[in-house]
Scaffold this motif. Sequence first.
Motif, mmCIF file in Angstrom:
data_model
loop_
_atom_site.group_PDB
_atom_site.id
_atom_site.type_symbol
_atom_site.label_atom_id
_atom_site.label_comp_id
_atom_site.label_asym_id
_atom_site.label_seq_id
_atom_site.Cartn_x
_atom_site.Cartn_y
_atom_site.Cartn_z
ATOM 1 N N ILE A 109 -6.992 -14.778 15.411
ATOM 2 C CA ILE A 109 -6.244 -13.670 14.804
ATOM 3 C C ILE A 109 -5.121 -14.222 13.925
ATOM 4 N N ASP A 110 -4.559 -13.339 13.098
ATOM 5 C CA ASP A 110 -3.391 -13.684 12.301
ATOM 6 C C ASP A 110 -2.139 -13.161 12.996
ATOM 7 N N GLY A 111 -1.009 -13.797 12.701
ATOM 8 C CA GLY A 111 0.246 -13.379 13.323
ATOM 9 C C GLY A 111 0.808 -12.127 12.658
ATOM 10 N N ILE A 112 1.277 -12.277 11.416
ATOM 11 C CA ILE A 112 1.841 -11.158 10.655
ATOM 12 C C ILE A 112 1.087 -11.063 9.341
ATOM 13 N N THR A 113 0.547 -9.885 9.050
ATOM 14 C CA THR A 113 -0.097 -9.626 7.762
ATOM 15 C C THR A 113 0.755 -8.617 7.012
ATOM 16 N N MET A 114 1.156 -8.979 5.795
ATOM 17 C CA MET A 114 1.900 -8.072 4.935
ATOM 18 C C MET A 114 0.992 -7.695 3.764
ATOM 19 N N ASN A 115 0.815 -6.391 3.536
ATOM 20 C CA ASN A 115 -0.135 -5.949 2.515
ATOM 21 C C ASN A 115 0.129 -4.483 2.182
ATOM 22 N N TYR A 116 0.020 -4.129 0.913
ATOM 23 C CA TYR A 116 0.069 -2.729 0.507
ATOM 24 C C TYR A 116 -0.961 -2.526 -0.587
ATOM 25 N N THR A 117 -1.943 -1.671 -0.328
ATOM 26 C CA THR A 117 -3.058 -1.512 -1.261
ATOM 27 C C THR A 117 -2.889 -0.346 -2.214
ATOM 28 N N GLY A 118 -1.911 0.533 -1.963
ATOM 29 C CA GLY A 118 -1.734 1.706 -2.823
ATOM 30 C C GLY A 118 -1.263 1.330 -4.210
ATOM 31 N N ASN A 119 -1.615 2.147 -5.193
ATOM 32 C CA ASN A 119 -1.192 1.909 -6.574
ATOM 33 C C ASN A 119 -0.442 3.122 -7.107
ATOM 34 N N ASN A 120 0.537 3.590 -6.354
ATOM 35 C CA ASN A 120 1.330 4.740 -6.779
ATOM 36 C C ASN A 120 2.328 4.313 -7.854
ATOM 37 N N ASN A 121 2.989 5.281 -8.454
ATOM 38 C CA ASN A 121 3.848 4.955 -9.591
ATOM 39 C C ASN A 121 5.271 4.575 -9.185
ATOM 40 N N TYR A 122 5.566 4.525 -7.892
ATOM 41 C CA TYR A 122 6.889 4.045 -7.488
ATOM 42 C C TYR A 122 6.791 2.584 -7.062
ATOM 43 N N GLY A 145 -0.734 -10.361 1.414
ATOM 44 C CA GLY A 145 -1.718 -9.629 0.624
ATOM 45 C C GLY A 145 -1.087 -9.071 -0.633
ATOM 46 N N ASN A 146 -1.470 -7.858 -1.017
ATOM 47 C CA ASN A 146 -0.980 -7.223 -2.239
ATOM 48 C C ASN A 146 0.445 -6.695 -2.081
ATOM 49 N N ASN A 147 1.196 -6.758 -3.196
ATOM 50 C CA ASN A 147 2.523 -6.144 -3.279
ATOM 51 C C ASN A 147 3.480 -6.626 -2.192
ATOM 52 N N VAL A 148 3.469 -7.923 -1.956
ATOM 53 C CA VAL A 148 4.384 -8.523 -0.987
ATOM 54 C C VAL A 148 5.366 -9.374 -1.779
ATOM 55 N N TRP A 149 6.474 -8.773 -2.167
ATOM 56 C CA TRP A 149 7.442 -9.525 -2.952
ATOM 57 C C TRP A 149 8.786 -9.506 -2.236
ATOM 58 N N GLY A 150 9.488 -10.583 -2.353
ATOM 59 C CA GLY A 150 10.808 -10.678 -1.734
ATOM 60 C C GLY A 150 10.766 -10.909 -0.246
ATOM 61 N N VAL A 151 9.834 -11.720 0.247
ATOM 62 C CA VAL A 151 9.820 -12.068 1.677
ATOM 63 C C VAL A 151 10.880 -13.141 1.894
ATOM 64 N N ASP A 152 12.007 -12.747 2.463
ATOM 65 C CA ASP A 152 13.075 -13.700 2.738
ATOM 66 C C ASP A 152 12.940 -14.206 4.160
ATOM 67 N N MET A 153 13.011 -15.524 4.314
ATOM 68 C CA MET A 153 12.838 -16.145 5.622
ATOM 69 C C MET A 153 14.049 -16.997 5.960
ATOM 70 N N PHE A 154 14.680 -16.686 7.086
ATOM 71 C CA PHE A 154 15.851 -17.395 7.561
ATOM 72 C C PHE A 154 15.547 -17.930 8.962
ATOM 73 N N ASN A 173 0.859 -9.737 -6.861
ATOM 74 C CA ASN A 173 2.233 -9.683 -6.366
ATOM 75 C C ASN A 173 2.339 -10.215 -4.938
ATOM 76 N N ALA A 174 1.611 -11.258 -4.634
ATOM 77 C CA ALA A 174 1.635 -11.826 -3.282
ATOM 78 C C ALA A 174 2.629 -12.977 -3.229
ATOM 79 N N GLY A 175 3.775 -12.717 -2.640
ATOM 80 C CA GLY A 175 4.768 -13.755 -2.471
ATOM 81 C C GLY A 175 5.761 -13.873 -3.601
ATOM 82 N N GLU A 176 5.716 -12.957 -4.548
ATOM 83 C CA GLU A 176 6.664 -12.998 -5.665
ATOM 84 C C GLU A 176 8.091 -12.835 -5.149
ATOM 85 N N ARG A 177 9.003 -13.632 -5.657
ATOM 86 C CA ARG A 177 10.426 -13.560 -5.341
ATOM 87 C C ARG A 177 10.734 -13.809 -3.869
#
Length: 197
Positions: A109-122, A145-154, A173-177
């Motif tokens: 299994i995977d630990g944490i999956t971050m993903n958003y598949t919707g393509n809404n205008n916001y 996955g998709n639309n995962v931007w700004g994952v800050d890790m401390f 947009n996987a991992g941007e910023r």
Amino acid sequence: MKYPVFLALLGAVIPAALARADDSTALQAMLNGCYAGTRSCIVDLQGATKVLTRTLRVNPELVTIRNAILECRMTSGTCLYVSQDGFPHHDWATTNRLEGITLRGNKSIDGITMNYTGNNNYNVNAAMALFSVSIQGFNHGLSLGNNVWGVDMFNVMIGNGNIGIYTQPGTHNAGERGGFEKPSGIEVCSVIPFSLR
């Protein structure tokens, strides 16, 4: 002569005890209460160990989960699925995080999956910040996955699995910023390269 009977009884009791130890439904109900506006969206588990046999759906717009050890015992999929999929967008969303969390799992299994598949205008984002998080023993510790931007890790440690940080194929947009704070405090113990798409 009494030992075989005792062992037989013990063999019947242990699986039943493990089944009762599943905290998946109760934890998802706490999260769902946050999403419905009937419970606090800061879920502080006060250092408790919780057993999960089903994936928890985490809405990154609304919820913060703190102070827990999560034993992820499912046999496929992911332990935490961080996504706005299926949830309405809120203009009043706050910055949320996983904080003081240890996830333990297995390599199927995977630990944490971050993903958003919707393509809404916001502007949507499936990311959550990770503060003092340990992700141990998974196939992919953190899967983007998709639309995962700004994952800050401390102060994040990922290890004892197959791949530490994984970007799913064909994503946008996987991992941007994304950001790593205090690099000496971040350890990706799996010896693998990773790329951000």
